[in-house]
Scaffold this motif. Sequence first.
Motif, PDB file in Angstrom:
ATOM      1  N   PHE A  37      68.874   8.329  40.721  1.00  0.00           N
ATOM      2  CA  PHE A  37      68.888   9.124  39.506  1.00  0.00           C
ATOM      3  C   PHE A  37      68.153   8.356  38.416  1.00  0.00           C
ATOM      4  O   PHE A  37      67.957   7.148  38.511  1.00  0.00           O
ATOM      5  N   ARG A  38      67.796   9.072  37.364  1.00  0.00           N
ATOM      6  CA  ARG A  38      67.214   8.406  36.203  1.00  0.00           C
ATOM      7  C   ARG A  38      67.697   9.080  34.939  1.00  0.00           C
ATOM      8  O   ARG A  38      68.056  10.250  34.940  1.00  0.00           O
ATOM      9  N   GLN A  39      67.688   8.294  33.878  1.00  0.00           N
ATOM     10  CA  GLN A  39      68.118   8.816  32.586  1.00  0.00           C
ATOM     11  C   GLN A  39      67.264   8.187  31.503  1.00  0.00           C
ATOM     12  O   GLN A  39      67.268   6.958  31.327  1.00  0.00           O
ATOM     13  N   ALA A  40      66.536   9.036  30.802  1.00  0.00           N
ATOM     14  CA  ALA A  40      65.734   8.597  29.664  1.00  0.00           C
ATOM     15  C   ALA A  40      66.561   8.753  28.398  1.00  0.00           C
ATOM     16  O   ALA A  40      67.502   9.560  28.353  1.00  0.00           O
ATOM     17  N   PRO A  41      66.252   8.008  27.352  1.00  0.00           N
ATOM     18  CA  PRO A  41      67.004   8.111  26.094  1.00  0.00           C
ATOM     19  C   PRO A  41      67.051   9.548  25.587  1.00  0.00           C
ATOM     20  O   PRO A  41      66.024  10.218  25.514  1.00  0.00           O
ATOM     21  N   PRO A  88      53.931   7.948  32.324  1.00  0.00           N
ATOM     22  CA  PRO A  88      54.814   7.552  31.213  1.00  0.00           C
ATOM     23  C   PRO A  88      56.131   8.328  31.192  1.00  0.00           C
ATOM     24  O   PRO A  88      57.166   7.763  30.806  1.00  0.00           O
ATOM     25  N   GLU A  89      56.123   9.561  31.638  1.00  0.00           N
ATOM     26  CA  GLU A  89      57.363  10.350  31.637  1.00  0.00           C
ATOM     27  C   GLU A  89      58.345   9.894  32.709  1.00  0.00           C
ATOM     28  O   GLU A  89      59.480  10.375  32.754  1.00  0.00           O
ATOM     29  N   ASP A  90      57.950   8.970  33.556  1.00  0.00           N
ATOM     30  CA  ASP A  90      58.871   8.380  34.531  1.00  0.00           C
ATOM     31  C   ASP A  90      59.691   7.250  33.912  1.00  0.00           C
ATOM     32  O   ASP A  90      60.601   6.720  34.560  1.00  0.00           O
ATOM     33  N   THR A  91      59.382   6.889  32.682  1.00  0.00           N
ATOM     34  CA  THR A  91      60.119   5.834  31.994  1.00  0.00           C
ATOM     35  C   THR A  91      61.575   6.241  31.832  1.00  0.00           C
ATOM     36  O   THR A  91      61.879   7.305  31.290  1.00  0.00           O
ATOM     37  N   ALA A  92      62.474   5.418  32.322  1.00  0.00           N
ATOM     38  CA  ALA A  92      63.910   5.720  32.279  1.00  0.00           C
ATOM     39  C   ALA A  92      64.686   4.554  32.865  1.00  0.00           C
ATOM     40  O   ALA A  92      64.111   3.642  33.467  1.00  0.00           O
ATOM     41  N   MET A  93      66.003   4.622  32.714  1.00  0.00           N
ATOM     42  CA  MET A  93      66.888   3.751  33.478  1.00  0.00           C
ATOM     43  C   MET A  93      67.128   4.448  34.810  1.00  0.00           C
ATOM     44  O   MET A  93      67.476   5.620  34.838  1.00  0.00           O
ATOM     45  N   GLN A 123      65.801  -0.813  34.658  1.00  0.00           N
ATOM     46  CA  GLN A 123      64.878  -0.144  33.734  1.00  0.00           C
ATOM     47  C   GLN A 123      63.470  -0.077  34.320  1.00  0.00           C
ATOM     48  O   GLN A 123      62.959  -1.075  34.854  1.00  0.00           O
ATOM     49  N   VAL A 124      62.863   1.094  34.192  1.00  0.00           N
ATOM     50  CA  VAL A 124      61.461   1.293  34.561  1.00  0.00           C
ATOM     51  C   VAL A 124      60.725   1.787  33.326  1.00  0.00           C
ATOM     52  O   VAL A 124      61.135   2.773  32.714  1.00  0.00           O
TER      53      VAL A 124
END
Length: 128
Positions: A37-41, A88-93, A123-124
């Motif tokens: 899973f991932r979660q961005a701010p 860049p939209e893959d940036t997330a925890m 973090q990615v």
Amino acid sequence: QVQVVESGGGSAQAGGSLRLSCAASGNTLSMNYMGWFRQAPGKEREGVAAIRTRDGSVYNADAVKGRFTISQNDAKNTTYLQMNSLQPEDTAMYYCAASDRLWILYANLFKPPPYNDWGQGTQVTVSS
């Protein structure tokens, strides 16, 4: 109970690659699915890939199809997420999670509730 620990996060340029690892310990025989899973701010946690550990069936969310690949080692206690063509939209925890459910409907594979045990995340960050 299963303990999972993620590793492999970091920074990458757009178009680059990263490989995440998730090491599971404890009652690993109870695991039937592993998910990433991932979660961005400011955003909800979303599933990106899942694997049914007993037969290796893999599932990818539409947002990452053709770019991310989930896999597991022969011992079925480590799960990997190979991420290519990062944007860049893959940036997330990024979080790894284990589920002891025998069967998870496809519609629920990328939702948090069927998963019991979660890691702390890695973090990615992808820059353009």
